[in-house]
Scaffold this active site. Structure first.
Site, mmCIF file in Angstrom:
data_model
loop_
_atom_site.group_PDB
_atom_site.id
_atom_site.type_symbol
_atom_site.label_atom_id
_atom_site.label_comp_id
_atom_site.label_asym_id
_atom_site.label_seq_id
_atom_site.Cartn_x
_atom_site.Cartn_y
_atom_site.Cartn_z
ATOM 1 C CE LYS A 164 37.413 35.929 48.745
ATOM 2 N NZ LYS A 164 38.317 35.694 47.609
ATOM 3 C CE LYS A 209 42.424 30.826 44.741
ATOM 4 N NZ LYS A 209 41.506 31.957 44.411
#
Length: 320
Positions: free
Chosen positions: A143, A239
Site C-alpha cells: 500500500k 471486487k
C-alpha cells in the site's frame, strides 16, 4: 426471511492505506431462509462509495421478502448491499438443489489460487521489516499513495528480493508522481500498479507511458464502467462489493476480457465468507488478491484453507 447481522473481526495487525487505518474488519452478513434451507453472504460497506453499515442494512431491509436473484439486479444498485444478498441467494440455491454454485453458474470446478498478501502503508523501515517477515510469500502487495513513496518501494524490494511485488496507490498519486515513479517501478520489478490516480481524474492517464501495467480499481465497478477505462488502464480489478455480487462479477469478468483487459480479482478486508464467491471469479485471473482472511486475527469456522498451493475453494458448510 432475510436476516442481517453486523459483525466485527479483529485484525492480526492494524491495516493502513492512504485514506486511513483500522484494527478490525466491520462487515455486514445476510442469511436468507426459505423452505428449510439457508444461504449466507457477506459484504463490507465502504465509505469511499458513500456506504455505511446503517445504509447497507437499510437497503437490504427494504427488499421484498421473496426477492429473486434476477429481480435483485434491478432492485439495488451495484454495491455492498446487493453483494451480500446476491451471494446469499447463490448459496441458498446451492443448498436447496444440492448442486455447488460453480456448477450452477456453468463454471469449471475451482482450484486453489495463489493470492497476494498485503503490507500496510508505514514508514520505509517498518515496511522493509514486514517485507522480510513475509518474503516467503510469492506475491506481496504494498500500500502506497503518498508523495514520498520511493523509499518505501526500495525498502520493500530489499526486504523481499525474490517476491513478485504489486503496488496499490489507492488514488493517492498525481499524473506527475506516477510518471516520475513509473521507471523505478519497472526497475524494481513491480508487476502492476493499482489505481494510481483518483477515479475522477484518471483521464490524465491517457497518453501517459505505462511501462508497468496499470489496473483500474476505484474506476471499475461493473460493466457500465468499462467504456471509461479505455486508453487509461491495462487491467480491471473485480471486487464483489463493487459489482454488487457474484452475478455481475462474472458478467464483468467476461466483458472485460472481451474488451481486452487482463483480470485482477480483489477484496475488501473481510472473512472467508466474503472470499468464497470471489474465489470462483478468480479462476484464471492474472492477479488474485483475496488475502482478507489472512489479515484477520480470527476467521469464521469453517475457514477457507490456505497452504503452499494457495487459497482453496470453500467447503459447502461455509458457502456454495
Amino acid at each position: 426471511m432475510i436476516e442481517i447481522f453486523d459483525e466485527s473481526f479483529p485484525l492480526a495487525r492494524a491495516f493502513t492505506i492512504s485514506r486511513g487505518s483500522r484494527s478490525a474488519a466491520r462487515v455486514l452478513s445476510v442469511r436468507i431462509c426459505r423452505e428449510g434451507f439457508e444461504g449466507r453472504g457477506e459484504a463490507v460497506p465502504y465509505a469511499r462509495y458513500g456506504e455505511s453499515l446503517a445504509s447497507v442494512r437499510a437497503q437490504v431491509e427494504a427488499l421484498p421478502e421473496g426477492v429473486s436473484r434476477q429481480e435483485l439486479q434491478e432492485a439495488l444498485p451495484p454495491g455492498a448491499a446487493r453483494n451480500a444478498v446476491d451471494c446469499a441467494l447463490w448459496d441458498l440455491e446451492a443448498k436447496r438443489t444440492g448442486v455447488p454454485v460453480w456448477r450452477l453458474a456453468g463454471l469449471t470446478r475451482p482450484e486453489p489460487v495463489v493470492t497476494a498478501y498485503t503490507l500496510s502503508l508505514d514508514t520505509a523501515e517498518a515496511m522493509e521489516a514486514r517485507a522480510r517477515e513475509e518474503a516467503h510469500r510469492p506475491i506481496l502487495k504494498i500500500k502506497l499513495g503518498t508523495p514520498d513513496d520511493m523509499p518505501r518501494l526500495e525498502a520493500v524490494r530489499r526486504g523481499a528480493p525474490r517476491a513478485t511485488i504489486i503496488v496499490d496507490a489507492n488514488e493517492g498519486w498525481s499524473a506527475a508522481i506516477h510518471a516520475d515513479l513509473a521507471p523505478h517501478l519497472q526497475r524494481l520489478g513491480v508487476a502492476l500498479v493499482e489505481q494510481p490516480l483518483p477515479a475522477g481524474e484518471d483521464a490524465a492517464l491517457i497518453g501517459l507511458a505505462r511501462p508497468v501495467p496499470v489496473c483500474a480499481d476505484e474506476s471499475c465497478h461493473d460493466r457500465a464502467s468499462l467504456p471509461g477505462l479505455a486508453g487509461k488502464y491495462d487491467m480491471a480489478n473485480i471486487k464483489l462489493d463493487k459489482t454488487g455480487g457474484l452475478t455481475e462479477a462474472l458478467a464483468l469478468r467476461d466483458a472485460a476480457r472481451a474488451a481486452g483487459y487482463d483480470i485482477m480479482v480483489g477484496c475488501m478486508v473481510g472473512s472467508s465468507l466474503a472470499m468464497a464467491p470471489a474465489h470462483l471469479v478468480a479462476q484464471g485471473a492474472s492477479v488474485v488478491d483475496l488475502d482478507g482472511p489472512l489479515l484477520l486475527a480470527r476467521d469464521r469456522e469453517p475457514a477457507m484453507r490456505h497452504d503452499a498451493q494457495g487459497l482453496h475453494p470453500a467447503e459447502p458448510a461455509l458457502w456454495g
